[in-house]
Design an enzyme around this catalytic site. Structure first.
Site, PDB file in Angstrom:
ATOM      1  N   THR A   1     -14.899  58.028 -37.929  1.00 14.12           N
ATOM      2  CA  THR A   1     -13.463  58.132 -37.654  1.00 14.12           C
ATOM      3  C   THR A   1     -13.218  59.162 -36.558  1.00 14.12           C
ATOM      4  OG1 THR A   1     -12.933  57.549 -39.935  1.00 14.12           O
ATOM      5  CG2 THR A   1     -11.243  58.751 -38.718  1.00 14.12           C
TER       6      THR A   1
ATOM      7  N   SER B   1     -11.551  60.013 -32.318  1.00 11.19           N
ATOM      8  CA  SER B   1     -11.445  59.462 -30.966  1.00 11.19           C
ATOM      9  C   SER B   1     -12.808  59.047 -30.415  1.00 11.19           C
ATOM     10  CB  SER B   1     -10.778  60.477 -30.039  1.00 11.19           C
ATOM     11  OG  SER B   1     -11.501  61.697 -30.034  1.00 11.19           O
TER      12      SER B   1
ATOM     13  N   GLY C   1     -18.383  61.025 -35.106  1.00 12.20           N
ATOM     14  CA  GLY C   1     -18.220  62.246 -34.317  1.00 12.20           C
ATOM     15  C   GLY C   1     -18.274  63.470 -35.209  1.00 12.20           C
TER      16      GLY C   1
ATOM     17  N   GLU D   1     -16.105  59.866 -45.093  1.00 10.84           N
ATOM     18  CA  GLU D   1     -17.208  60.066 -44.141  1.00 10.84           C
ATOM     19  C   GLU D   1     -18.444  60.574 -44.886  1.00 10.84           C
ATOM     20  OE1 GLU D   1     -15.390  62.744 -41.344  1.00 10.84           O
ATOM     21  OE2 GLU D   1     -14.557  61.105 -40.166  1.00 10.84           O
TER      22      GLU D   1
ATOM     23  N   LYS E   1     -18.399  70.339 -28.462  1.00 12.08           N
ATOM     24  CA  LYS E   1     -18.530  70.434 -29.925  1.00 12.08           C
ATOM     25  C   LYS E   1     -19.758  71.233 -30.371  1.00 12.08           C
ATOM     26  CE  LYS E   1     -15.053  67.525 -30.549  1.00 12.08           C
ATOM     27  NZ  LYS E   1     -15.166  66.207 -31.126  1.00 12.08           N
TER      28      LYS E   1
END
Ligand code: A5P
Length: 225
Positions: free
Chosen positions: A29, A31, A87, A108, A126
């Site tokens: 989940t 972008s 991500g 997740e 990140k």
């Protein structure tokens, strides 16, 4: 497209190499995961289907005509999930992550627990030396909100209710600011043992196996030690 989105697109494309034909693919989940979903559309006839970690991702997958399976159904039919692509909000060199900025952390974590390989796709912003600058999300049963907030404060952080947000599971999220997480597996265990916590957004006991990191110089592949 922004330069950051370009990096997300590149790692999403790199993750396609990990898709196992004929299998059920775990889909995350956010972008960056959305770029992966858009890439996966080209392969939809060659996979058995997907398991999604949120209602939003399931809707995007279905929008491409990609089949979304119920996790219980898939497992009861004896289908494995060889790979989960998602991500992260932060990731360290040990491939421990903070996740849940989008509020999907519990689902997740379930899909990640089932998957044989977790491929994390991130742009270079990140990757951090120490987790915690990003406030750590914790999914909590609504009745336990105040109790859990007190207990989290004892662990040294400052929890704040995510206003106006309900998870796909009908729960609330407390975001904990001010943590410097030097032992992610220990903190994950400590938080998950608080009564009323569904799960926290630390993914350390089950971290990523592969990190595909988008940098200006190309996609780097990092493997868990
Ligand atoms: C969703 O709940 C999160 O765990 C996401 O995986 C994480 O927030 C990364 O999202 P972006 O790809 O949008 O940064």
């Amino acid at each position: 497209m922004t330069p950051q989105d370009q990096l997300k697109l590149e790692v999403a494309r790199a993750a396609m190499a990990y898709v196992v034909e004929g299998a059920v693919i775990g889909v995350g989940t956010g972008s960056t995961a959305n770029f992966f979903i858009d890439e996966l559309a080209a392969l939809k006839g060659r996979i058995r289907g997907t398991v999604a970690s949120s209602v939003k991702s399931a809707e995007r997958l279905r929008g491409h005509g990609i089949e979304v399976l119920d996790l219980n159904d898939a497992l009861e039919r004896g289908w494995d999930i060889p790979v989960y692509v998602d991500g992260a909000d932060e990731i360290n060199r040990a491939l421990h992550m903070i996740k849940g900025g989008g509020g999907a952390l519990a689902r997740e974590k379930i899909v990640a627990a089932v998957a044989q390989k977790f491929v994390c796709i991130c742009d270079a912003s990140k990757l951090v030396p120490v987790l915690g600058a990003f406030a750590l999300p914790v999914e909590v049963l609504p009745m336990a909100r105040a109790h859990v907030a007190r207990e989290l404060t004892k662990l040294g952080g400052t929890p704040r209710l995510r206003e106006g947000f309900t998870t796909d599971n009908g729960n609330v999220i407390l975001d904990i600011a001010g943590l410097s997480i030097t032992d992610p597996p220990a903190l994950e265990t400590a938080i998950n043992q608080i009564t009323g916590v569904v799960t926290c957004g630390l993914f350390a006991r089950r971290g990523a196996d592969v990190l595909l990191l988008g940098t200006g110089g190309g996609v780097e592949t990092h493997l868990a030690a």
